[in-house]
Design a protein around this motif. Sequence first.
Motif, PDB file in Angstrom:
ATOM      1  N   ALA A 108     -39.706  -6.296 -52.049  1.00 32.88           N
ATOM      2  CA  ALA A 108     -39.575  -4.960 -51.455  1.00 32.88           C
ATOM      3  C   ALA A 108     -39.469  -3.926 -52.568  1.00 32.88           C
ATOM      4  CB  ALA A 108     -38.346  -4.911 -50.555  1.00 32.88           C
ATOM      5  N   ARG A 138     -36.282  -3.362 -54.588  1.00 37.27           N
ATOM      6  CA  ARG A 138     -35.224  -3.369 -53.585  1.00 37.27           C
ATOM      7  C   ARG A 138     -34.938  -4.791 -53.096  1.00 37.27           C
ATOM      8  NH1 ARG A 138     -32.899   0.410 -55.224  1.00 37.27           N
ATOM      9  NH2 ARG A 138     -31.650   0.599 -53.329  1.00 37.27           N
ATOM     10  N   SER A 139     -35.339  -5.762 -53.888  1.00 39.64           N
ATOM     11  CA  SER A 139     -35.021  -7.160 -53.600  1.00 39.64           C
ATOM     12  C   SER A 139     -34.982  -7.907 -54.921  1.00 39.64           C
ATOM     13  CB  SER A 139     -36.063  -7.790 -52.659  1.00 39.64           C
ATOM     14  OG  SER A 139     -37.353  -7.741 -53.247  1.00 39.64           O
ATOM     15  N   THR A 190     -28.755  -0.177 -44.845  1.00 37.07           N
ATOM     16  CA  THR A 190     -28.398  -1.591 -44.822  1.00 37.07           C
ATOM     17  C   THR A 190     -28.877  -2.291 -46.086  1.00 37.07           C
ATOM     18  OG1 THR A 190     -28.539  -1.639 -42.400  1.00 37.07           O
ATOM     19  CG2 THR A 190     -28.656  -3.753 -43.544  1.00 37.07           C
ATOM     20  N   GLU A 191     -30.072  -1.928 -46.524  1.00 32.46           N
ATOM     21  CA  GLU A 191     -30.637  -2.512 -47.748  1.00 32.46           C
ATOM     22  C   GLU A 191     -29.783  -2.174 -48.962  1.00 32.46           C
ATOM     23  OE1 GLU A 191     -33.956  -0.413 -49.906  1.00 32.46           O
ATOM     24  OE2 GLU A 191     -35.088  -2.089 -49.063  1.00 32.46           O
ATOM     25  N   SER A 192     -29.393  -0.907 -49.097  1.00 29.81           N
ATOM     26  CA  SER A 192     -28.574  -0.475 -50.235  1.00 29.81           C
ATOM     27  C   SER A 192     -27.209  -1.155 -50.231  1.00 29.81           C
ATOM     28  CB  SER A 192     -28.401   1.047 -50.210  1.00 29.81           C
ATOM     29  OG  SER A 192     -29.626   1.688 -50.475  1.00 29.81           O
TER      30      SER A 192
END
Length: 225
Positions: free
Chosen positions: A58, A70-71, A115-117
């Motif tokens: 991501a 982001r991953s 949620t990702e952060s």
Amino acid sequence: AAAEAARRAQAAISLREAKSVRGGPPVAYLSGSSTFRTPVPSRDAMNSLLARALAARAVSATATNDHSSRSHVILTLHLDSRPPGGAMVRCGKLTLVDLAGSEAHGAALDAAGATESIAIKASLNALGDVLQALSRNGRLPPDAAPAPVPYRNHRLTRLLADSLGGGARTLMVATVRPTPDHYRASLTTLRFAARARDIIVGRGDGAEEPSDGGGGDAAAAARIA
């Protein structure tokens, strides 16, 4: 249809744990995907597997990076070698990790971005706690009992436990932006990396195990997470 297939594939992945070697840190691994144990007989095969992993990661824009990861990406190489005519196999493990970016988003986040952060921050905090515990243990007198290391507080640290503690050798490369506008983020990153520098571990000897004989060939396998 593609999203549903990806969801089913992700749901099939599980984190398992093998028995620790000589009382060392836990040894965790992923199962449930054909990419987790893939023979790599050549450099081209390795590059192909890496390209597959990088395509699945991501990426999104943040305040400091238009293409921030982001991953997390983890590439683990298991190397088994045996000298010609030898009966013992020498086992080595090399883990390459590209952590997700720790920088903050510059704009308001939607629910998925928030949620990702939160997930990224939780994993990096757990890794920081492990590094801090290892650093403190490394500064203890020889006769002092080491404090427990919280490897099992997060899936990331469970996967990386035997690459951080025990007889592992760890190298961390910190990427910063040396401009006044980003000095706070750069300072945080450097402090995070400094914890890894303070870690003192045991000898990094490869484990040896009996083999059923054979020639002096070397085999390599890779797990992509």
